[in-house]
Design a protein around this motif. Structure first.
Motif, PDB file in Angstrom:
ATOM      1  N   ARG A  50     -35.966 -57.191  25.206  1.00 37.17           N
ATOM      2  CA  ARG A  50     -35.687 -58.565  25.659  1.00 37.17           C
ATOM      3  C   ARG A  50     -34.219 -58.719  25.235  1.00 37.17           C
ATOM      4  N   GLN A 105     -41.524 -69.832  30.477  1.00 37.72           N
ATOM      5  CA  GLN A 105     -42.415 -68.804  31.018  1.00 37.72           C
ATOM      6  C   GLN A 105     -41.915 -67.547  32.036  1.00 37.72           C
ATOM      7  N   GLY A 106     -40.386 -67.906  32.208  1.00 37.33           N
ATOM      8  CA  GLY A 106     -39.674 -67.111  32.805  1.00 37.33           C
ATOM      9  C   GLY A 106     -39.657 -66.970  34.316  1.00 37.33           C
ATOM     10  N   THR A 107     -38.736 -66.716  34.983  1.00 36.77           N
ATOM     11  CA  THR A 107     -38.566 -66.424  36.595  1.00 36.77           C
ATOM     12  C   THR A 107     -38.118 -65.115  36.664  1.00 36.77           C
ATOM     13  N   GLN A 108     -38.362 -64.595  37.557  1.00 38.59           N
ATOM     14  CA  GLN A 108     -38.248 -63.246  38.059  1.00 38.59           C
ATOM     15  C   GLN A 108     -36.827 -62.976  39.075  1.00 38.59           C
ATOM     16  N   MET A 161     -36.884 -60.320  34.357  1.00 37.23           N
ATOM     17  CA  MET A 161     -37.615 -61.680  34.253  1.00 37.23           C
ATOM     18  C   MET A 161     -36.544 -62.345  33.446  1.00 37.23           C
ATOM     19  N   TYR A 162     -36.178 -63.431  33.632  1.00 34.67           N
ATOM     20  CA  TYR A 162     -35.071 -64.315  32.998  1.00 34.67           C
ATOM     21  C   TYR A 162     -35.796 -65.514  32.319  1.00 34.67           C
ATOM     22  N   TYR A 163     -35.480 -65.685  31.022  1.00 36.52           N
ATOM     23  CA  TYR A 163     -36.161 -66.721  30.250  1.00 36.52           C
ATOM     24  C   TYR A 163     -35.100 -67.438  29.849  1.00 36.52           C
ATOM     25  N   THR A 222     -31.843 -56.995  37.499  1.00 43.42           N
ATOM     26  CA  THR A 222     -33.269 -57.113  37.799  1.00 43.42           C
ATOM     27  C   THR A 222     -34.196 -57.278  36.572  1.00 43.42           C
ATOM     28  N   THR A 279     -34.853 -60.267  41.228  1.00 43.84           N
ATOM     29  CA  THR A 279     -34.653 -58.687  41.785  1.00 43.84           C
ATOM     30  C   THR A 279     -33.748 -58.666  42.743  1.00 43.84           C
ATOM     31  N   ARG A 336     -33.157 -62.015  29.316  1.00 46.52           N
ATOM     32  CA  ARG A 336     -33.915 -61.308  30.104  1.00 46.52           C
ATOM     33  C   ARG A 336     -34.401 -60.002  29.781  1.00 46.52           C
ATOM     34  N   GLY A 343     -35.570 -68.091  40.510  1.00 44.51           N
ATOM     35  CA  GLY A 343     -35.299 -66.754  40.688  1.00 44.51           C
ATOM     36  C   GLY A 343     -35.746 -66.428  42.160  1.00 44.51           C
TER      37      GLY A 343
END
Length: 121
Positions: free
Chosen positions: A41, A113-116, A87-89, A85, A118, A34, A9
């Motif tokens: 979600r 845990q997700g990755t942001q 948080m992607y899981y 934009t 933007t 996301r 991310g």
């Protein structure tokens, strides 16, 4: 025990690209979701038994793929828009792996845990 670890991310301008990665144990059904602040979600893309499925909002811009040798799930995101934009899981261990379910978040038992991501205009 399935372990999911996302990476890749970051912040980009509209029109840019990012590639997300998810280190995952072998699994026939893996997906990307996301979640933006204040929103539910939502399913983005899934890969299951060699098939793929995409949300309408990302068709033609995002590509899901999997490296089976390395057990890594990818999401190539091109032509990014500010509305991407979130948080992607990545998700795994779906209760029933078929086209009707693969983009439904409540069907999955395991999450990273997700990755942001933007995207600025």
């Amino acid at each position: 025990q399935v372990q999911l670890v996302e990476s890749g991310g970051g912040s980009v301008q509209a029109g840019g690209s990012l590639r997300l990665s998810c280190a995952a144990s072998p699994n026939f059904c893996l997906s990307w979701f996301r979640q933006a602040p204040g929103k539910e979600r939502e399913g983005v893309a899934a890969i299951y038994f060699g098939n793929t499925k995409y949300a309408d909002s990302v068709k033609g811009r995002f590509t899901i793929s999997k490296d089976n040798a390395k057990n890594i799930l990818y999401l190539q995101m091109n032509s990014l828009k500010p509305e991407d934009t979130a948080m992607y899981y990545c998700a795994a261990e779906i209760t029933s792996c078929n086209s009707d379910y693969v983009l439904l978040p409540y069907k999955y038992r395991k999450w990273g845990q997700g990755t942001q991501v933007t995207v600025s205009s």
